[in-house]
Each structure stands twice: as C-alpha cells, then as structure tokens.
Design a protein around this motif. Structure first.
Motif, PDB file in Angstrom:
ATOM      1  N   ASN A  78     -30.580   4.671 -12.644  1.00 53.47           N
ATOM      2  CA  ASN A  78     -30.628   5.660 -13.720  1.00 53.47           C
ATOM      3  C   ASN A  78     -31.726   6.715 -13.524  1.00 53.47           C
ATOM      4  OD1 ASN A  78     -29.306   6.592 -16.025  1.00 53.47           O
ATOM      5  ND2 ASN A  78     -30.763   5.603 -17.417  1.00 53.47           N
ATOM      6  N   GLU A  79     -32.328   6.769 -12.303  1.00 56.99           N
ATOM      7  CA  GLU A  79     -33.371   7.754 -12.039  1.00 56.99           C
ATOM      8  C   GLU A  79     -33.106   8.562 -10.770  1.00 56.99           C
ATOM      9  OE1 GLU A  79     -35.931   8.658 -13.866  1.00 56.99           O
ATOM     10  OE2 GLU A  79     -35.475   7.228 -15.464  1.00 56.99           O
ATOM     11  N   VAL A  80     -32.868   7.884  -9.651  1.00 58.31           N
ATOM     12  CA  VAL A  80     -32.688   8.585  -8.383  1.00 58.31           C
ATOM     13  C   VAL A  80     -31.755   7.786  -7.489  1.00 58.31           C
ATOM     14  CG1 VAL A  80     -34.780   7.557  -7.400  1.00 58.31           C
ATOM     15  CG2 VAL A  80     -33.865   9.674  -6.421  1.00 58.31           C
ATOM     16  N   TYR A  81     -30.908   8.506  -6.750  1.00 63.18           N
ATOM     17  CA  TYR A  81     -29.975   7.899  -5.797  1.00 63.18           C
ATOM     18  C   TYR A  81     -30.013   8.747  -4.523  1.00 63.18           C
ATOM     19  CZ  TYR A  81     -28.237   5.723 -10.066  1.00 63.18           C
ATOM     20  OH  TYR A  81     -28.151   5.023 -11.256  1.00 63.18           O
ATOM     21  N   ALA A  82     -30.404   8.105  -3.411  1.00 61.16           N
ATOM     22  CA  ALA A  82     -30.364   8.776  -2.106  1.00 61.16           C
ATOM     23  C   ALA A  82     -29.229   8.143  -1.314  1.00 61.16           C
ATOM     24  CB  ALA A  82     -31.685   8.605  -1.381  1.00 61.16           C
ATOM     25  N   ILE A  83     -28.284   8.961  -0.869  1.00 64.89           N
ATOM     26  CA  ILE A  83     -27.075   8.449  -0.219  1.00 64.89           C
ATOM     27  C   ILE A  83     -26.961   9.078   1.161  1.00 64.89           C
ATOM     28  CG2 ILE A  83     -24.600   8.084  -0.435  1.00 64.89           C
ATOM     29  CD1 ILE A  83     -24.926   8.884  -3.446  1.00 64.89           C
ATOM     30  N   TYR A  84     -26.958   8.244   2.178  1.00 65.27           N
ATOM     31  CA  TYR A  84     -26.774   8.733   3.549  1.00 65.27           C
ATOM     32  C   TYR A  84     -25.332   8.515   3.975  1.00 65.27           C
ATOM     33  CZ  TYR A  84     -27.066   9.157   8.609  1.00 65.27           C
ATOM     34  OH  TYR A  84     -26.845   9.527   9.921  1.00 65.27           O
ATOM     35  N   PHE A  85     -24.694   9.575   4.446  1.00 71.75           N
ATOM     36  CA  PHE A  85     -23.339   9.508   4.975  1.00 71.75           C
ATOM     37  C   PHE A  85     -23.402   9.698   6.490  1.00 71.75           C
ATOM     38  CE2 PHE A  85     -22.948  11.149   0.660  1.00 71.75           C
ATOM     39  CZ  PHE A  85     -21.969  10.319   0.120  1.00 71.75           C
ATOM     40  N   PRO A  86     -23.083   8.694   7.306  1.00 67.75           N
ATOM     41  CA  PRO A  86     -23.081   8.906   8.755  1.00 67.75           C
ATOM     42  C   PRO A  86     -22.034   9.916   9.196  1.00 67.75           C
ATOM     43  CG  PRO A  86     -22.206   6.732   8.202  1.00 67.75           C
ATOM     44  CD  PRO A  86     -22.754   7.300   6.939  1.00 67.75           C
ATOM     45  N   THR A  87     -21.058  10.125   8.366  1.00 70.34           N
ATOM     46  CA  THR A  87     -20.142  11.266   8.499  1.00 70.34           C
ATOM     47  C   THR A  87     -19.766  11.691   7.088  1.00 70.34           C
ATOM     48  OG1 THR A  87     -17.994  12.054   9.281  1.00 70.34           O
ATOM     49  CG2 THR A  87     -18.145   9.714   8.744  1.00 70.34           C
ATOM     50  N   ALA A  88     -19.678  13.018   6.880  1.00 73.77           N
ATOM     51  CA  ALA A  88     -19.368  13.522   5.537  1.00 73.77           C
ATOM     52  C   ALA A  88     -17.941  14.065   5.449  1.00 73.77           C
ATOM     53  CB  ALA A  88     -20.368  14.602   5.146  1.00 73.77           C
ATOM     54  N   GLN A  89     -17.073  13.583   6.328  1.00 71.99           N
ATOM     55  CA  GLN A  89     -15.678  14.041   6.291  1.00 71.99           C
ATOM     56  C   GLN A  89     -15.024  13.727   4.950  1.00 71.99           C
ATOM     57  OE1 GLN A  89     -14.242  12.052   9.797  1.00 71.99           O
ATOM     58  NE2 GLN A  89     -14.274  13.950  10.986  1.00 71.99           N
ATOM     59  N   GLN A  90     -15.443  12.627   4.362  1.00 72.75           N
ATOM     60  CA  GLN A  90     -14.985  12.257   3.017  1.00 72.75           C
ATOM     61  C   GLN A  90     -16.141  11.520   2.358  1.00 72.75           C
ATOM     62  OE1 GLN A  90     -11.060  10.533   2.879  1.00 72.75           O
ATOM     63  NE2 GLN A  90     -11.536   9.363   1.012  1.00 72.75           N
ATOM     64  N   THR A  91     -16.589  11.982   1.193  1.00 71.69           N
ATOM     65  CA  THR A  91     -17.798  11.413   0.580  1.00 71.69           C
ATOM     66  C   THR A  91     -17.489  10.413  -0.531  1.00 71.69           C
ATOM     67  OG1 THR A  91     -17.947  13.277  -0.951  1.00 71.69           O
ATOM     68  CG2 THR A  91     -19.169  13.435   1.135  1.00 71.69           C
ATOM     69  N   GLY A  92     -16.251  10.358  -0.997  1.00 74.52           N
ATOM     70  CA  GLY A  92     -15.891   9.335  -1.978  1.00 74.52           C
ATOM     71  C   GLY A  92     -16.510   9.585  -3.331  1.00 74.52           C
ATOM     72  N   ARG A  93     -16.779   8.498  -4.044  1.00 68.68           N
ATOM     73  CA  ARG A  93     -17.305   8.620  -5.398  1.00 68.68           C
ATOM     74  C   ARG A  93     -18.403   7.603  -5.642  1.00 68.68           C
ATOM     75  NH1 ARG A  93     -13.097   6.117  -9.694  1.00 68.68           N
ATOM     76  NH2 ARG A  93     -12.687   4.110  -8.676  1.00 68.68           N
ATOM     77  N   LEU A  94     -19.253   7.897  -6.616  1.00 72.73           N
ATOM     78  CA  LEU A  94     -20.436   7.099  -6.933  1.00 72.73           C
ATOM     79  C   LEU A  94     -20.295   6.484  -8.315  1.00 72.73           C
ATOM     80  CD1 LEU A  94     -23.471   6.271  -6.394  1.00 72.73           C
ATOM     81  CD2 LEU A  94     -24.092   8.455  -7.449  1.00 72.73           C
ATOM     82  N   ASP A  95     -20.626   5.211  -8.422  1.00 65.31           N
ATOM     83  CA  ASP A  95     -20.552   4.502  -9.702  1.00 65.31           C
ATOM     84  C   ASP A  95     -21.834   4.743 -10.505  1.00 65.31           C
ATOM     85  OD1 ASP A  95     -20.181   2.829 -11.806  1.00 65.31           O
ATOM     86  OD2 ASP A  95     -20.114   0.961 -10.638  1.00 65.31           O
ATOM     87  N   LEU A  96     -21.732   5.610 -11.492  1.00 65.28           N
ATOM     88  CA  LEU A  96     -22.842   5.851 -12.422  1.00 65.28           C
ATOM     89  C   LEU A  96     -22.487   5.347 -13.825  1.00 65.28           C
ATOM     90  CD1 LEU A  96     -24.221   9.384 -11.431  1.00 65.28           C
ATOM     91  CD2 LEU A  96     -25.112   7.127 -10.848  1.00 65.28           C
TER      92      LEU A  96
END
Length: 604
Positions: free
Chosen positions: A532-550
């Motif tokens: 609920n404060e910060v999320y750092a997301i590394y994508f080894p490829t960003a061809q498709q980034t999907g979705r995040l559960d918030l």
C-alpha cells in the motif's frame, strides 16, 4: 650480600638503559577514522623464535569512550613501525565511534603461546603493561570520504547491513580474482597479478610505496569504486589452494602446503602494504570481503590440520589486530567449507567463536558452501555467530533462492542479509561452474532478479584467477548496470523495509533462463513491495506487462517507467487507482527490452 649485588646490578642497568618512551597517539582523531597507539617494548625481529614476537607476547588495549563504551582491542608487533622487520614498536589500531574524551589502558603479557589465549591473566606482565593515556576525538565528519563518514557496517536485525551513523547497504561487488592480493608490487609475493591496465587509474595523493609499486593495485580499487562496485571478495591465504600465491607469513610457504611451513611469523612489510590498500578501499567505498580459507584439502589443513589450534588462532588474531579497525569488513570463514576436507558445522562454529571473542567490533561473519546452499548453510540459520550469508549457486535459479533464504532465516529468528557470491549463467557450457561475462544476460537473469527479491550480489568474472582488468568492454557494461541498479535501490526505495511479492503480477511476458544440462525455466516479473506504499516491478521483457493486484491497497499511485539500461525515467508519471487488479500498460519504448515500473503512493 648477594641481594645487595643484584640490586647494584639492576641499578647500574637502569642507569645505562634509556627510559621507555611514553606511548604515541597517531592518526586523525575524528570519529570513525582509524587511529593508532604505539608503544616502545621489547626489541625483536619478525623471524625470532625465543620468544616469538607474534606468539609469545600479547598486546591488548582497552579503550573507554565518552558514553562508557569499552573496546578491548588486540595489538601487534610492528618491527620498527615503518615496515622494517626489526624494532621494538608495538601497535594497536582503533576506530573510535564517537567524538569526545577517550581513555586507554594497555595490557602487555609475555609467555609461551600467550597471544592466542583468551584468558586475560595468561602469561606475566611485561614492559609497558598497565600504561595509560587519554586523547580527544572530534565529532564525525559527515563529508569524510567513503565509509569514514558513516561508521561501522553492522548487522541491524534484518536482511540488510547498516552503517552505524549512515544508511542501509546493498552489496553489489566482485568475486574475482579471489587471489587479488597476489600482486607483483607486494613484498614476498609471487607476481600473479600486475593490474597494468589500472596503473593510469592511480591519482596524485593516493597511497603508494617503493616509488610506484602500489600504483596499479590502488588504481584497480579506484576503477572499481568509480564504476560503483562496492565490495571486493578475496582470500587472505590460499596456500594449498587454487592459486598458492597469497599468504601473510614471513618466508615462503610450500606452495601446495605442508607440515614444515612456518605459519607463526608474519611479514611486517607485506602486511603494511596490504593495510595501505585496505585503507584506500574504505576511503573509496569498497567493502572488504575477507575469505580466510578455500575449498582444497591442503589449504584447509595448512593450519593445525584443519582444527582450531595455535596456527589458526594466531592467523585470525593477526588479521583482526591489523585490519579489524576498518569500518566495512566481513570475515568469511571458508570458501566451499563442505567439499574435499569437509570442515563441518562444529568446526565452523568453533572458528566463528574464536573470531567473535577476538574481534572487538563484531564484524559480520559468514561461510561459503558448495552443493545445495540451502541445505549446507541451514545450520547457520538463527545462530547469532552468523550475520551474513555467502551463497554459491552456479546455475540455480537465483530469485526464488534469495526469497527462500529470506523466509527461512527470518523464521529461525535471525533474518540474514542474503548475498549471492558465486553464480554463473547458462550459455551452453558443459561445466556449470564456469563463468562468462555477458552483461545483458547478467542484468536480466541475475542482477535485477536478485535485488528485487531482497538479495545482494557479487559477480565472479570469466577470467577467474587470471583477472587482470576490471574495465574490459563487457565488464564496463556490467558495472554500468550494477551502478544503475544500486542507484535505483538507494535513491528511490526504502529497500530495507520491503519484501518480494512476485505473485502480485500476472499475465506478463517471460524470458527463458537456462539451468544447465538442458533444463530451463521462465522468468517473469519481479515485484518488491511495501504494501500500500510502493511497488517496484522488474520486467525482463516488457513485450506484455500484464496486471498488478492492488486489491488490498487503496488510494492513488503514481507510476513511472525506469530504463535499467540507461538509468533514467522515461515518459510522464501516470496515475493508477488502487482497489483491484490494474492493467500496467506499455513501456514507453523498446518493449522487447527489460524495464522497471515504479509505483509510489501519490502525495495528497
């Protein structure tokens, strides 16, 4: 009559012998900067046997600080105090942790083998025993170079070490060459390394000796520091090991080790040169990861046939006395402790106990293993002797291993910093232990997955023991990635409060990562969060980034794309509303490349 004659002789000797000079306080008297106290004591030569100045005398100095803190610091025989093997200088190095008035009192004992005894009353008082003094220390200088401004790097009860008066620390270091100290410019050392490529990295005002002998290795430290490498792994002794070219002792041990080696006399001039390099590393922000033994049987048995005896105790004591004053330093008990001659948990615990009893600063202790690291290091979990991990994993999956270590050590009641110190990438090589310098693969498969799983990292280089330069094109590219990743962690995250949570992302593209022998897995998004404060997301490829559960979060977040190849944010910040699953959207460019998405709670 006989008593009167003895008294007359003693009186006559007192009249002709010079009075002992008072102790000399030396160095910059500023909190967190090393200083020394030198005493005039028994004259000796570093090769003397009866008495042996390293073994048969023991100098301990008790320092008391302005807040009542007490440090019982081991000292050492230092020849003439300038690097010569002959003299009567006895010295203690110390780093005060606070400004104000300090007092000291020396204990100087003599007796057979007294140096390695932990009994304060062992031996008999000698020479300047009981000498006292005082000195004033200025407050910490917040603008001091390197680690001198932050103080000691310590275990802080969590998954990251912390400087006493400074920030939490993320290791991003180098593991090669492990025989870094086999340098041609050191006295009594086989010239395995010259570091010629780094001679031009030396700068006026940097330390040197013998009119240029130190420039290349000092330049190597400068080069690493300039490329944001902040830790250096090296052996203090590899006799009987891979290199057979590093040792602290006077004379020349048998290169493959043997029972006739003299491991009880130390090379004063060489260790003085080591100290110049180590002190410079501290000023440049490079941690000293000192490894005390390596895997090979003859190396492990070189001291006391592998046991905790006089040779090993003296080896530990001398290293602690001469180098333990440095702020950022760790003791790694053994590389691959469990292969060939298996030292086993009990020996390892006894080694750690002796170091803890001797090191007044309680520097972090670790041990390195072969085979399944989780199984082989499990005995250290929850044990207060150990404050760091040192993990060899070859081609094993790195992100989940880091997460497993974090979870298991926390469950054992002592969460440890998780350091992956020896790993390789799968490029089709037959030997899984063989490293290759592939900066792009290292960045995608190892560096970011490790850091955003809450771990730390040291890179083993392709040339292994033959490493001569840290600035080949591939290495420059790798260190660029290291510097970018470190800066991202240090500048944008309260990483010490965060935890991995990869399951929060779904539907993203993945890359294939080899595990050796034809095996592989799919690596997807790496999520590091403070809920609920910060999320750092590394994508080894960003061809498709999907979705995040918030779903468990609320309010609004600002999302920004960060380019891990160039170290810059790209594109405008984008508001995202929490309260459910959210689509993360497209990276601003080069979507087949790796990217980081940083979400921070929007300021109201």
């Amino acid at each position: 009559m006989q008593a009167r004659q003895c008294f007359a002789i003693l009186f006559a000797l007192a009249a002709i012998l010079p009075a002992a000079r008072a102790a000399t306080v030396q160095g910059e008297l500023v909190a967190w900067r090393p200083m020394a106290v030198s005493f005039e004591g028994p004259a000796a030569v570093e090769t003397d046997d009866d008495p042996n100045p390293f073994l048969d005398y023991r100098l301990q100095v008790e320092f008391k600080g302005p807040s009542g803190q007490v440090y019982d610091v081991p000292g050492f025989f230092d020849g003439n105090g300038e690097g010569d093997e002959r003299g009567g200088v006895w010295r203690v190095r110390f780093t005060p942790d606070e400004g104000g008035g300090w007092k000291y009192r020396a204990s100087f004992r003599s007796g057979k083998g007294v140096a390695v005894s932990l009994d304060a009353d062992a031996g008999a008082p000698a020479a300047f025993d009981g000498e006292q003094g005082a000195f004033d220390v200025a407050p910490r200088d917040a603008k001091a170079p390197g680690f001198l401004k932050w103080g000691r790097l310590e275990y802080a009860g969590g998954h990251y070490l912390k400087f006493r008066d400074g920030p939490y620390w993320v290791r991003a270091g180098v593991d090669s060459p492990e025989n870094f100290l086999a340098y041609a410019g050191f006295d009594n050392t086989p010239p395995s390394h010259r570091y010629a490529d780094h001679a031009t990295d030396w700068r006026p005002g940097d330390p040197d000796w013998n009119d240029g002998d130190g420039k290349a290795i000092i330049g190597a430290i400068n080069s690493l520091a300039s490329m944001k490498v902040n830790s250096l792994y090296f052996l203090a002794m590899n006799i009987g090991g891979d290199g057979d070219d590093v040792w602290p002792w006077a004379g020349r041990p048998t290169r493959k080790g043997g029972p006739d080696d003299d491991n009880l006399h130390f090379d004063i001039s060489k260790l003085r040169q080591w100290e110049m390099v180590f002190a410079h590393a501290q000023r440049r922000g490079v941690n000293l990861h000192i490894v005390l033994n390596e895997a090979e049987t003859q190396n492990k048995k070189e001291l006391d046939e592998g046991e905790l005896g006089v040779e090993r105790k003296l080896y530990y004591r001398e290293l602690i006395a001469r180098f333990g004053h440095h702020n950022a330093l760790g003791w790694n008990l053994c590389e691959e402790y469990n292969i060939q001659f298996d030292l086993g948990p009990e020996r390892i615990r006894s080694f750690a106990d002796y170091i803890r009893a001797t090191d007044p600063y309680d520097h972090p202790i670790s041990v390195h293993s072969a085979h399944d690291p989780f199984k082989e290091l499990r005995f250290t979990f929850g044990d207060p002797r150990f404050s760091m991990t040192s993990i060899q994993l070859n081609q094993r999956r790195i992100d989940t291993l880091v997460e497993d270590f974090r979870e298991a050590t926390a469950a054992a009641g002592r969460p440890l910093p998780v350091s992956t110190d020896e790993f390789t990438i799968d490029v089709g090589q037959e030997a899984s232990w063989k490293p290759f310098d592939r900066p792009g693969l290292h960045r995608k498969q190892k560096l970011w997955p490790t850091l955003l799983s809450g771990g730390q990292i040291e890179f083993i280089l392709e040339d292994l023991l033959q490493t001569e330069s840290f600035k080949t094109p591939n290495r420059r590219a790798m260190w660029k990635s290291v510097g970018i990743a470190r800066a991202f962690m240090e500048d944008h995250l309260r990483f010490w409060e965060m935890s991995p949570a990869d399951t929060l992302v779904e539907g993203e593209a993945t890359i294939q990562v080899g595990l050796g022998a034809g095996a592989s897995f799919r690596l997807g998004a790496q999520v590091f969060q403070t809920p609920n404060e910060v999320y750092a997301i590394y994508f080894p490829t960003a061809q498709q980034t999907g979705r995040l559960d918030l779903t468990a979060a609320d309010g609004e977040f600002d999302a920004r794309w960060f380019n891990p190849r160039e170290g810059v944010f790209e594109g405008p910040a984008r508001p995202l509303a929490a309260g459910g699953w959210i689509e993360l959207g497209a990276a601003p460019s080069d979507r087949d490349q790796d990217w980081v998405l940083l979400l921070k709670r929007a300021e109201k």
